[in-house]
Scaffold this active site. Structure first.
Site, PDB file in Angstrom:
ATOM      1  CG  ASP A 141      73.127  69.556  56.875  1.00 50.87           C
ATOM      2  OD1 ASP A 141      72.074  68.915  56.724  1.00 50.87           O
ATOM      3  OD2 ASP A 141      73.702  70.136  55.932  1.00 50.87           O
ATOM      4  CB  SER A 169      74.796  73.201  53.549  1.00 52.77           C
ATOM      5  OG  SER A 169      74.881  71.850  53.911  1.00 52.77           O
ATOM      6  CG  HIS A 170      77.910  72.205  56.440  1.00 57.75           C
ATOM      7  ND1 HIS A 170      77.597  71.986  55.116  1.00 57.75           N
ATOM      8  CD2 HIS A 170      79.191  72.581  56.466  1.00 57.75           C
ATOM      9  CE1 HIS A 170      78.672  72.198  54.384  1.00 57.75           C
ATOM     10  NE2 HIS A 170      79.657  72.568  55.167  1.00 57.75           N
ATOM     11  CG  ASP A 192      72.204  68.304  52.485  1.00 54.85           C
ATOM     12  OD1 ASP A 192      72.620  68.660  53.606  1.00 54.85           O
ATOM     13  OD2 ASP A 192      72.574  68.833  51.415  1.00 54.85           O
ATOM     14  NE  ARG A 193      77.457  68.506  54.928  1.00 51.32           N
ATOM     15  CZ  ARG A 193      78.704  68.908  55.017  1.00 51.32           C
ATOM     16  NH1 ARG A 193      79.332  68.827  56.164  1.00 51.32           N
ATOM     17  NH2 ARG A 193      79.326  69.403  53.971  1.00 51.32           N
ATOM     18  CB  THR A 244      84.188  66.953  46.420  1.00 48.30           C
ATOM     19  OG1 THR A 244      85.243  66.137  46.942  1.00 48.30           O
ATOM     20  CG2 THR A 244      83.445  67.600  47.566  1.00 48.30           C
ATOM     21  CG  ASP A 247      70.887  71.748  53.620  1.00 45.79           C
ATOM     22  OD1 ASP A 247      71.682  71.259  54.442  1.00 45.79           O
ATOM     23  OD2 ASP A 247      71.054  71.655  52.393  1.00 45.79           O
ATOM     24  NE  ARG A 289      86.033  70.516  52.750  1.00 42.07           N
ATOM     25  CZ  ARG A 289      85.582  71.321  53.722  1.00 42.07           C
ATOM     26  NH1 ARG A 289      86.150  71.292  54.903  1.00 42.07           N
ATOM     27  NH2 ARG A 289      84.588  72.159  53.505  1.00 42.07           N
ATOM     28  CE  LYS A 298      75.326  66.712  51.594  1.00 47.68           C
ATOM     29  NZ  LYS A 298      76.217  67.306  50.597  1.00 47.68           N
TER      30      LYS A 298
HETATM   31  C1  G1P Z   1      81.665  70.145  51.258  1.00 47.48           C
HETATM   32  C2  G1P Z   1      81.910  68.655  51.319  1.00 47.48           C
HETATM   33  C3  G1P Z   1      81.272  67.986  50.130  1.00 47.48           C
HETATM   34  C4  G1P Z   1      79.797  68.334  50.071  1.00 47.48           C
HETATM   35  C5  G1P Z   1      79.609  69.839  50.108  1.00 47.48           C
HETATM   36  C6  G1P Z   1      78.147  70.234  50.199  1.00 47.48           C
HETATM   37  O1  G1P Z   1      82.244  70.674  50.085  1.00 47.48           O
HETATM   38  O2  G1P Z   1      83.282  68.364  51.396  1.00 47.48           O
HETATM   39  O3  G1P Z   1      81.469  66.607  50.208  1.00 47.48           O
HETATM   40  O4  G1P Z   1      79.212  67.827  48.914  1.00 47.48           O
HETATM   41  O5  G1P Z   1      80.286  70.392  51.241  1.00 47.48           O
HETATM   42  O6  G1P Z   1      77.537  69.728  51.351  1.00 47.48           O
HETATM   43  P1  G1P Z   1      83.687  71.403  50.065  1.00 47.48           P
HETATM   44  O7  G1P Z   1      83.628  72.510  51.083  1.00 47.48           O
HETATM   45  O8  G1P Z   1      84.678  70.363  50.496  1.00 47.48           O
HETATM   46  O9  G1P Z   1      83.875  71.864  48.661  1.00 47.48           O
HETATM   47 ZN    ZN Z   2      73.499  70.396  53.917  1.00 48.11          ZN
END
Ligand code: G1P
Ligand code: ZN
Length: 543
Positions: free
Chosen positions: A277, A113-114, A281-282, A344, A279, A496, A376
């Site tokens: 991001d 992901s990010h 989705d954000r 989450t 991939d 967080r 997402k």
């Molecule tokens: C984080 C974000 C969460 C999201 C996830 C995947 O997870 O807070 O909302 O769904 O990335 O993109 P976390 O690292 O808080 O578990």
């Molecule tokens: Zn992502």
């Protein structure tokens, strides 16, 4: 071509987190690491025999080689067919769409992901279900259980497939369909939104900047925004996906997308800015001179979704993750639809979407989406915003202020304390949880604590219960503090801290969120003893 059984032994720590298994790339590249996990995916989901899968990833370092391994393993495990994005590339929402469109038995998405990518950064693998959504906890638990007793993996011996050429090839008995990663997704977007209205707005001089952050959305955004919607060439910046995302965090927030933020706050800024991001989705959206927080974005999208063709019949319901602000709840109430608060992670929305209980969902972490896929979807959110802007003919700033005036403003911020000592983080959370019974009634920073708990989610569709999803502390003035540990980090622990304060008075809705949240921030530090427990009193990322 022979199918070979390779002996292996269980590898520790292959437990999927918030979104699949994420590790440092060198860990994933260790002998049998990827192989063990992929075999566990097949074994933990009833085997691959005769099944069809979608495969693709965000193009980060090791994506291409991992795809070859996964294909050879799918073939050896008896899969009938795998649909792969050209170059082994698929954005996460596009993968979700392909899984649904082709009614496959699921998909494997290669992404962290990010998180940054590259030889020393992060890699990830996750399994998505036939509905296109991330595997629920029951399935990830089954996969994890398989990793713990893994003793053999199946893989054919064959040369690599050319994934750069669109078309059908065979790998042993298995069909591999290499498809255009963008085409079906772009067609889906065109079916949801009023592209003609957006094109007219663009023809009228509307300007936008989209920062693809050298990640997977570049080709999608270029095709849709520049080619189909007529925005000028160069609207999409950092449009070429790179294996290391140009050395940046492909995370669309004001910290990592600061170049876009700076441009949007100049006198000659475009009308609308957005980023996505690694991939895809954000999303982050920003108007000229105004940043839109993800929680607010969800609320505004929900309140205005009926302006887009796909949602003109109204919403069935709205769902948000627990740490996301209550701004969307106020919209749900005004619309007279159900509102859900889930843990989450996108996987918790799947049941609600499948059951037709909600249409739009979102998270404070720059995630918004709808029932069009089961992930997402960054570009979807951008296009819904564009559709709304085109129909309303107003600026982002105007829309935001009107929204706050009508519903009140939920000032909101998330403070992240990254790469902290895991033991300190666990000790802090344990102490905080132990103090929960004593919290109600406590006065702090001029506020009184109304309730406190460790959030447990009772899924209204399948009855499953997910406990320990984060500590919530609610105050009698509507303010709220949430603390939880990240489930996606790959280095130490990440705390967080989510902060929220409600302001109904329209004359007080223009403060800087950090300032407006001052008392809530101080209360959080005092109640959780953050400095004492983790040795840090300042977050390193604020969103
Ligand atoms: C984080 C974000 C969460 C999201 C996830 C995947 O997870 O807070 O909302 O769904 O990335 O993109 P976390 O690292 O808080 O578990
Ligand atoms: Zn992502």
């Amino acid at each position: 071509m022979t199918s070979t059984i390779h002996a292996t032994t269980p590898i520790e720590g292959q437990k999927p987190g918030t979104s699949g298994l994420r590790k440092k790339t060198p860990v994933f590249m260790r002998p049998m690491y990827l192989e063990n996990f992929v075999q566990a995916i097949f074994d933990g989901t009833g085997g691959a025999q005769g099944k069809t899968y979608v495969l693709g990833g965000d193009g980060r370092y090791f994506n291409d080689r991992a795809a070859q391994v996964i294909l050879k393993m799918a073939a050896a495990n008896g899969a009938a067919r795998v649909i792969v994005g050209q170059g082994a590339i698929l954005s996460t929402p596009a993968a979700s769409h392909l899984i649904r469109l082709n009614q496959t038995d699921g998909g494997i998405i290669m992404s962290a992901s990010h998180n940054p990518g590259g030889p020393t950064e992060d890699f990830g693998v996750k399994f998505n279900m036939p509905n296109g959504g991330p595997a629920p906890e029951s399935v990830t638990e089954a996969i994890y259980a398989c990793t713990q007793r893994m003793h053999e993996i199946h893989m054919i011996t064959a040369s690599d497939i050319h994934l750069d050429k669109i078309g059908r090839v065979r790998l042993g008995e298995m069909i591999v369909d290499v498809v255009d990663p963008v085409a079906d997704y772009a067609a889906l977007m065109e079916s949801l939104f009023d592209f003609r209205a957006i094109r007219a707005m663009v023809a009228g001089g509307f300007r936008m900047r989209f920062d693809a952050m050298c990640a997977v959305t570049g080709p999608y955004a270029t095709e849709i925004l520049e080619k189909r919607l007529g925005m000028e060439p160069g609207t999409v910046i950092n449009a070429t996906p790179l294996q290391d995302f140009g050395g940046h965090h492909p995370d669309p927030n004001p910290t990592w997308a600061h170049v876009l933020m700076e441009e949007m706050f100049t006198p000659n800024a475009p009308d609308f800015g957005a980023a996505s991001d690694g991939d895809g989705d954000r999303n982050m959206v920003v108007g000229r001179n105004i940043y839109v927080s993800p929680s607010d974005s969800l609320a505004v999208l929900a309140a205005n979704a009926h302006l887009a063709p796909a949602y003109k019949g109204g919403l069935k319901g709205i769902a948000r993750s627990m740490p996301t602000s209550a701004a969307a709840d106020r919209v749900a109430k005004a619309l007279g639809v159900e509102c859900f608060e889930t843990p989450t992670g996108w996987k918790f929305f799947g049941n609600l979407l499948d059951a037709g209980r909600c249409t739009i969902c979102g998270e404070e972490s720059f995630g918004t989406g709808s029932d069009h896929v089961r992930e997402k979807d960054g570009l979807w959110a951008v296009l819904l915003w564009l559709n709304i802007l085109a129909v309303r003919g107003e600026s982002v700033a105007h829309i935001m202020h009107a929204h706050w005036k009508r519903f009140g403003r939920n000032y909101y911020s998330r403070h992240d304390f990254e790469a902290i000592d895991t033991r300190h983080a666990d000790a802090m959370m344990s102490a905080l949880k132990a103090s929960i019974p004593t919290l109600p009634g406590t006065e702090i920073e001029g506020m009184s604590i109304a309730s406190a708990d460790d959030f447990a989610y009772h899924d209204p569709i399948d009855g499953s219960v997910s406990r320990a999803q984060g500590v919530r502390i609610k105050f009698d003035d509507g303010s709220r503090i949430v603390l939880r540990l990240s489930g996606t980090g790959t280095e130490g622990a990440t705390l967080r801290l989510y902060l929220e304060r409600y302001e109904p008075d329209a004359t007080k809705q223009d403060l800087d969120p950090q300032e407006a949240l001052g008392p809530v921030i101080r209360a959080a530090h005092a109640l959780a003893g953050i400095k004492e427990q983790i040795g840090r009193d300042r977050p390193n990322v604020i969103t």
